[in-house]
Structure formats: C-alpha cells, structure tokens
Enzyme design. Structure first.
Site, PDB file in Angstrom:
ATOM      1  N   LYS A  50       0.831  -1.214   0.000  1.00 48.56           N
ATOM      2  CA  LYS A  50       0.000   0.000   0.000  1.00 48.56           C
ATOM      3  C   LYS A  50       0.861   1.257   0.000  1.00 48.56           C
ATOM      4  CE  LYS A  50      -1.916  -1.515   3.811  1.00 48.56           C
ATOM      5  NZ  LYS A  50      -1.430  -2.914   3.890  1.00 48.56           N
ATOM      6  N   LYS A  90       3.837   1.872  -1.083  1.00 49.56           N
ATOM      7  CA  LYS A  90       4.436   2.199  -2.392  1.00 49.56           C
ATOM      8  C   LYS A  90       3.392   2.824  -3.322  1.00 49.56           C
ATOM      9  CE  LYS A  90       5.939   0.848  -6.744  1.00 49.56           C
ATOM     10  NZ  LYS A  90       6.792   0.177  -7.661  1.00 49.56           N
ATOM     11  N   ALA A 122       1.007  -0.668  11.714  1.00 50.09           N
ATOM     12  CA  ALA A 122       1.241  -0.638  10.263  1.00 50.09           C
ATOM     13  C   ALA A 122       2.724  -0.398   9.975  1.00 50.09           C
ATOM     14  CB  ALA A 122       0.427   0.492   9.636  1.00 50.09           C
ATOM     15  N   GLN A 160      -3.282  -2.111   7.472  1.00 51.91           N
ATOM     16  CA  GLN A 160      -3.652  -3.521   7.569  1.00 51.91           C
ATOM     17  C   GLN A 160      -4.345  -3.958   6.269  1.00 51.91           C
ATOM     18  OE1 GLN A 160      -4.496  -1.463  10.713  1.00 51.91           O
ATOM     19  NE2 GLN A 160      -2.333  -1.890  10.873  1.00 51.91           N
ATOM     20  N   THR A 202       7.587  -5.519  12.824  1.00 58.03           N
ATOM     21  CA  THR A 202       8.120  -6.384  13.885  1.00 58.03           C
ATOM     22  C   THR A 202       9.306  -7.226  13.434  1.00 58.03           C
ATOM     23  OG1 THR A 202       6.486  -8.036  13.247  1.00 58.03           O
ATOM     24  CG2 THR A 202       5.909  -6.592  15.088  1.00 58.03           C
ATOM     25  N   LEU A 239       4.599  -8.330  -8.800  1.00 50.16           N
ATOM     26  CA  LEU A 239       4.538  -9.300  -9.905  1.00 50.16           C
ATOM     27  C   LEU A 239       5.919  -9.913 -10.139  1.00 50.16           C
ATOM     28  CD1 LEU A 239       2.617 -10.330 -12.217  1.00 50.16           C
ATOM     29  CD2 LEU A 239       3.772  -8.668 -13.683  1.00 50.16           C
ATOM     30  N   SER A 254       2.780  -3.196 -10.146  1.00 46.08           N
ATOM     31  CA  SER A 254       4.063  -2.813  -9.568  1.00 46.08           C
ATOM     32  C   SER A 254       5.094  -3.898  -9.862  1.00 46.08           C
ATOM     33  CB  SER A 254       3.884  -2.603  -8.063  1.00 46.08           C
ATOM     34  OG  SER A 254       5.108  -2.324  -7.458  1.00 46.08           O
ATOM     35  N   THR A 255       6.253  -3.459 -10.367  1.00 48.57           N
ATOM     36  CA  THR A 255       7.276  -4.415 -10.813  1.00 48.57           C
ATOM     37  C   THR A 255       8.595  -4.239 -10.048  1.00 48.57           C
ATOM     38  OG1 THR A 255       7.836  -2.864 -12.578  1.00 48.57           O
ATOM     39  CG2 THR A 255       6.316  -4.657 -13.144  1.00 48.57           C
TER      40      THR A 255
HETATM   41  P1  GDP Z   1       2.233  -2.178   3.065  1.00 49.01           P
HETATM   42  O1  GDP Z   1       2.136  -2.424   4.535  1.00 49.01           O
HETATM   43  O2  GDP Z   1       1.033  -2.653   2.332  1.00 49.01           O
HETATM   44  O3  GDP Z   1       2.583  -0.756   2.723  1.00 49.01           O
HETATM   45  O4  GDP Z   1       3.439  -3.069   2.538  1.00 49.01           O
HETATM   46  P2  GDP Z   1       4.882  -3.247   3.234  1.00 49.01           P
HETATM   47  O5  GDP Z   1       5.681  -2.026   3.007  1.00 49.01           O
HETATM   48  O6  GDP Z   1       4.739  -3.708   4.641  1.00 49.01           O
HETATM   49  O7  GDP Z   1       5.438  -4.487   2.438  1.00 49.01           O
HETATM   50  C1  GDP Z   1       5.602  -4.457   1.063  1.00 49.01           C
HETATM   51  C2  GDP Z   1       7.081  -4.762   0.751  1.00 49.01           C
HETATM   52  O8  GDP Z   1       7.227  -5.054  -0.618  1.00 49.01           O
HETATM   53  C3  GDP Z   1       8.000  -3.581   1.014  1.00 49.01           C
HETATM   54  O9  GDP Z   1       9.269  -4.071   1.369  1.00 49.01           O
HETATM   55  C4  GDP Z   1       8.052  -2.887  -0.352  1.00 49.01           C
HETATM   56  O10 GDP Z   1       9.255  -2.136  -0.548  1.00 49.01           O
HETATM   57  C5  GDP Z   1       8.026  -4.068  -1.271  1.00 49.01           C
HETATM   58  N1  GDP Z   1       7.391  -3.850  -2.570  1.00 49.01           N
HETATM   59  C6  GDP Z   1       6.305  -3.085  -2.875  1.00 49.01           C
HETATM   60  N2  GDP Z   1       5.970  -3.240  -4.178  1.00 49.01           N
HETATM   61  C7  GDP Z   1       6.852  -4.130  -4.694  1.00 49.01           C
HETATM   62  C8  GDP Z   1       7.008  -4.738  -5.975  1.00 49.01           C
HETATM   63  O11 GDP Z   1       6.256  -4.498  -6.915  1.00 49.01           O
HETATM   64  N3  GDP Z   1       8.031  -5.634  -6.127  1.00 49.01           N
HETATM   65  C9  GDP Z   1       8.891  -5.940  -5.114  1.00 49.01           C
HETATM   66  N4  GDP Z   1       9.844  -6.826  -5.349  1.00 49.01           N
HETATM   67  N5  GDP Z   1       8.754  -5.390  -3.885  1.00 49.01           N
HETATM   68  C10 GDP Z   1       7.756  -4.510  -3.673  1.00 49.01           C
HETATM   69  P1  IMO Z   2       0.187  -2.908   7.249  1.00 49.23           P
HETATM   70  O1  IMO Z   2      -0.562  -1.598   7.307  1.00 49.23           O
HETATM   71  C1  IMO Z   2       0.280  -7.091   8.375  1.00 49.23           C
HETATM   72  C2  IMO Z   2      -1.588  -8.165  12.202  1.00 49.23           C
HETATM   73  C3  IMO Z   2      -0.684  -8.699  13.287  1.00 49.23           C
HETATM   74  C4  IMO Z   2      -1.627  -9.671  13.961  1.00 49.23           C
HETATM   75  C5  IMO Z   2      -2.953  -8.909  13.914  1.00 49.23           C
HETATM   76  C6  IMO Z   2      -3.305  -8.144  15.176  1.00 49.23           C
HETATM   77  O2  IMO Z   2       1.666  -2.751   7.227  1.00 49.23           O
HETATM   78  O3  IMO Z   2      -0.354  -3.778   6.184  1.00 49.23           O
HETATM   79  P2  IMO Z   2      -2.418  -5.866  16.211  1.00 49.23           P
HETATM   80  O4  IMO Z   2      -1.053  -5.475  16.693  1.00 49.23           O
HETATM   81  O5  IMO Z   2      -2.962  -5.012  15.131  1.00 49.23           O
HETATM   82  O6  IMO Z   2      -3.389  -6.050  17.336  1.00 49.23           O
HETATM   83  O7  IMO Z   2      -2.204  -7.352  15.567  1.00 49.23           O
HETATM   84  O8  IMO Z   2      -2.855  -8.005  12.831  1.00 49.23           O
HETATM   85  N1  IMO Z   2      -1.191  -6.844  11.648  1.00 49.23           N
HETATM   86  C7  IMO Z   2      -0.630  -6.689  10.440  1.00 49.23           C
HETATM   87  N2  IMO Z   2      -0.233  -7.597   9.526  1.00 49.23           N
HETATM   88  N3  IMO Z   2       0.387  -5.785   8.120  1.00 49.23           N
HETATM   89  C8  IMO Z   2      -0.045  -4.861   9.001  1.00 49.23           C
HETATM   90  O9  IMO Z   2      -0.108  -3.553   8.702  1.00 49.23           O
HETATM   91  C9  IMO Z   2      -0.539  -5.300  10.259  1.00 49.23           C
HETATM   92  N4  IMO Z   2      -1.006  -4.672  11.359  1.00 49.23           N
HETATM   93  C10 IMO Z   2      -1.421  -5.631  12.185  1.00 49.23           C
HETATM   94  O10 IMO Z   2       0.441  -9.349  12.746  1.00 49.23           O
HETATM   95  O11 IMO Z   2      -1.766 -10.817  13.187  1.00 49.23           O
HETATM   96 MG    MG Z   3       3.194  -3.349   6.036  1.00 42.59          MG
END
Ligand code: GDP
Ligand code: IMO
Ligand code: MG
Length: 419
Positions: free
Chosen positions: A16, A18, A39, A223, A300, A331, A403-404
């Site tokens: 999200k 990105k 998050a 989340q 975490t 992808l 996204s690539t």
């Molecule tokens: P969010 O919580 O939904 O914002 O996602 P996170 O940041 O926790 O996890 C997504 C991970 O995938 C991060 O390390 C990003 O840098 C990475 N990422 C996002 N888009 C892409 C993609 O298209 N390809 C690759 N290889 N990594 C990506």
């Molecule tokens: P983003 O925004 C993935 C998960 C935790 C646990 C459950 C409850 O980066 O996508 P909490 O601390 O919220 O009470 O934990 O929710 N969890 C996530 N898993 N991405 C997240 O956020 C999360 N935020 C909470 O791992 O299973």
């Molecule tokens: Mg995340």
C-alpha cells in the site's frame, strides 16, 4: 479530480505504501483513518528506504497534506521517533502534517496489557504486533480512553490517566501477575512529547472535507481487509475496521465523497501473525517466495507466511470495499516460477484446525524471465499478461496499476484513476 480509497485486499503488507507514494504525486492530501503504528508502509525512492508506521505515505511529497484522522490510535513515542526520522532525512513536516485531536492515545500500560494477554494465550495467541493497539481500542469503545484533546487540559488529564492506569495496573498486577507501570513517569514522558507535537493537533474533519472538495485526496488504509475486526478472520484480526466503513467513521466524511476504491493486491498472498491462511505454502516454495519477495515484517521483523493468490478473498474484498480497480503488486517476485497457481474457491474455514475443504486452484505457466522495473504493459512477457488477465476475469475487476519492484518508478500505470 477524485478522492481515492486505498485498501489492502488480504492480510496487509500488499504494498500500500508504495502505491500511495506513487499516487501522491498528483494528490493534495493523504489521510490515515484507522490502525496505528502496527502498520509498516515501505517507500523506496532513489534507493533510500523509508518505513512509515503512523504518518501518511504522502509526507514525502512537498505539496501533499498528511492528515491523521480520528480513527487512528496514536503512540506519542512512535510519533516522535517517526518525525525525527523524517526530519533527519530532510523532509519538511510543518504546515504539512495534521493530527486529529480525537485520536486515542496508546499508554505504556496498553502495550504491557497487549503483550501479557498474548503471553497468556500461549499457542492460541493472535500474534499481535505488541504495540498496544487492541487494548487502546478496547478503552475507546468502553468510553474511558484518553484522547489527544485531553492533553490540552493538564489537571483533568492527570485525573483521567491516573484513573485509567490504576485500572490497567490492577489487571497487570492481579490478573497477569506482572509489573505495574508508574503513572507519574508516564505523565511526565507523554506531556513532554505532547508539547513537542501539539502544533500538529487540531480538528481535522473540516480540513479533510475542504481538501477533498477541491482536489485529489488519497485515503490510505492500513492492515488489510481480512484483518478487519468485523469482516476478517476473527479473532485473528486487528482491532479496527480496516475496510470501507472504517474510512467513514475514522474521518467523518460522507461515503459520497469517495470516488474510487483501489484494492491493493499482491501477486501472491502473505500473512504475518497467526490465524487461518487457506492458500499457505508450508513447503520450500513458500520459503523461496518469502526470500524473493523480502517478506519480513516492516514493523516487527517477523517472517511473513506466503502462499498462492487467494481470489476467494479478493472477491470478498471487492464486495466489501466496493473496489473499482486493482493495483497488482510484486509481480516480479513470481519471475522464477515454472508454474503459478491461483486459488478460486474453498469451503468454510475450520477455526480449530485452520483447514479448509475442497480448495480449488487453477494452474498457469510461469514466464521465467525478469519483469523487474518494466513500465509498459506491452513489454510484459505473454504469460505474465495472461496471469493478470486471469485475475481480472476471476475478480471481474480491472487491474489499473502493476508494480514491478519496490521503487517509486517501477510501476505500470494502465489507467489514470484520478480522471
Ligand atoms: P504495506 O504495509 O502494504 O505498505 O506493505 P509493506 O511495506 O509492509 O510491504 C511491502 C514490501 O514489498 C516492502 O518491502 C516494499 O518495498 C516491497 N514492494 C512493494 N511493491 C513491490 C514490488 O512491486 N516488487 C517488489 N519486489 N517489492 C515490492
Ligand atoms: P500494514 O498496514 C500485516 C496483524 C498482526 C496480527 C494482527 C493483530 O503494514 O499492512 P495488532 O497489533 O494489530 O493487534 O495485531 O494483525 N497486523 C498486520 N499484519 N500488516 C499490518 O499492517 C498489520 N497490522 C497488524 O500481525 O496478526
Ligand atoms: Mg506493512
């Protein structure tokens, strides 16, 4: 001009951050409406990685307001750290960040209660982030929580925090057999940080209404849909509404102000924490995908569980969030695979065993060539295009971005969703 609701379609970490970062180039506002520093949203710009937990992912843009709505729970310590990190990177914060005075505040006792509860659940624990999110929302609903607005009246705040922490300390000591936490130290620490950040705190709802009437605004979900307190895989969920309804209650704007819902879907599925995961790959392939995708929790540092794309959940998310289009992320992570499966259906989840019956997959040929950084749909290998088309057909929803790679510029824009 359009206001876009952006939501993860599975269990979070869909990429999200990105996508918000990419879209925020054209936006005047970026708004968080639920969750807290559980998050972890990762932005990669010119090789520099920034992980945001609380502050909206538009903050790196000079012309985008970052607004934290009333539905978010705030750790003042986490906010202070995140602000410092951004300031160290040379990001301007003043006149760009606004935080709702109605946000509930996470106390150290909330964190201790979250962690003690998890310990006491043993094998049945949720696998929370241990950030105090659940207990803070509990107190909000029980109408005894502390809001940022309470900090403006110090003597009243002292009474309120003391009363609440006495109750928390009673539980910590007598129910969990754990240590109590000092009310005086807590007050001292939190008031110090509050004084640093109070310039950002105000009634943000009129501001959100105003900016959303005039220009593009992104409402950034945290989340994912399956972590929604009502519609997710309860009790293995977070403590807020991560879906469309959370946006309305967590900002105070009307549903009619939202023009477009963008679902963020990873090309495969992951989950961090415990709970059912029907398409999980518990074999070497699951570990390989985790390695290729760098699937380590941004908050975490825990390993994320990996599995095939779950289109049953995708279809539910589309309904729940009235999703108009999908941004398909990561992808490139599937580039090495000979065969790729997509799950289309299964029977009910057994919450004792986490098993499902009659799981149905379709299998496609992989593309076995790099898609990293491809910016144009026509340059994707044919089998990758087939994979995308299959997801569109199953979900009856267009894929509007692909996204690539993790960087801001590694993106295929198929449609301008602001138009
Ligand atoms: P969010 O919580 O939904 O914002 O996602 P996170 O940041 O926790 O996890 C997504 C991970 O995938 C991060 O390390 C990003 O840098 C990475 N990422 C996002 N888009 C892409 C993609 O298209 N390809 C690759 N290889 N990594 C990506
Ligand atoms: P983003 O925004 C993935 C998960 C935790 C646990 C459950 C409850 O980066 O996508 P909490 O601390 O919220 O009470 O934990 O929710 N969890 C996530 N898993 N991405 C997240 O956020 C999360 N935020 C909470 O791992 O299973
Ligand atoms: Mg995340």
């Amino acid at each position: 001009m359009a206001n876009i609701f952006l939501v993860g379609t599975h269990w979070g970490d869909e990429g999200k951050g990105k996508i918000v970062d990419v879209l925020s180039q054209e936006a005047s506002g970026c708004v968080r409406f639920q969750g807290g520093h559980n998050a972890g949203h990762t932005l990669v710009i010119d090789g520099v990685t920034t992980i945001l937990h609380l502050i909206p992912s538009g903050i790196l843009r000079d012309k985008c307001l970052s607004i934290i709505g009333n539905g978010v729970v705030i750790s003042l310590e986490a906010l202070q750290h995140e602000l410092q990190d951004l300031i160290d990177k040379g990001i301007t914060i003043d006149e760009k960040l606004y935080i709702s005075e109605s946000c509930h505040v996470i106390l150290p006792t909330h964190i201790a209660l979250d962690q003690e509860k998890e310990k006491s659940l043993g094998k049945k624990s949720i696998g929370t982030t241990g950030r105090g999110i659940g207990p803070t929302y509990e107190d909000k609903i029980a109408r005894r929580g502390i809001r940022l607005s309470d900090f403006f009246d110090e003597s009243n705040l002292k009474d309120k925090i003391k009363k609440l922490m006495d109750y928390h300390n009673f539980l910590l000591k007598n129910y969990y057999n754990s240590n109590e936490i000092s009310v005086d130290d807590t007050l001292y620490n939190l008031l110090n940080i509050f004084n640093e950040v109070k310039k950002y705190i105000c009634d943000v709802t009129p501001m959100i209404l105003d900016v959303s009437k005039q220009s593009n605004v992104i409402f950034e979900g945290a989340q994912g849909t399956m972590l929604d307190i009502d519609h997710g895989t309860y009790p293995y969920v977070t403590s807020s509404n991560t879906t469309f309804s959370g946006l309305i209650s967590g900002t105070g704007i009307g549903a009619d102000k939202v023009d477009y819902s963008l679902g963020i879907t990873k090309a495969y599925t992951t989950r961090v924490g415990h709970g059912p995961f029907p398409t999980e790959l518990t074999n070497q392939l699951g570990l390989d995908i985790a390695k290729w995708g760098g699937e380590v929790g941004a908050t975490t540092g825990r390993s994320r569980r990996c599995g095939w794309l779950d289109c049953k959940i995708l279809k539910q998310s589309i309904e729940l969030n009235r999703i108009n289009g999908i941004a398909l992320t990561k992808l490139d992570v599937l580039d090495n695979l000979e065969k790729i499966k997509i799950c289309i259906d299964y029977g009910p989840i057994d919450y004792k065993t986490f098993q499902v019956e009659d799981i149905e997959y379709i299998e496609l040929d992989g593309w076995k060539t790099s898609t990293v950084g491809i910016n144009n749909f026509d340059n994707l290998p044919e089998n990758a295009r087939k994979y995308i088309k299959t997801i569109e057909d199953i979900s009856s929803t267009p894929i509007v971005m692909i996204s690539t790679g993790p960087s801001r510029d590694q993106i295929i824009k198929i449609r301008d969703i602001f138009k």
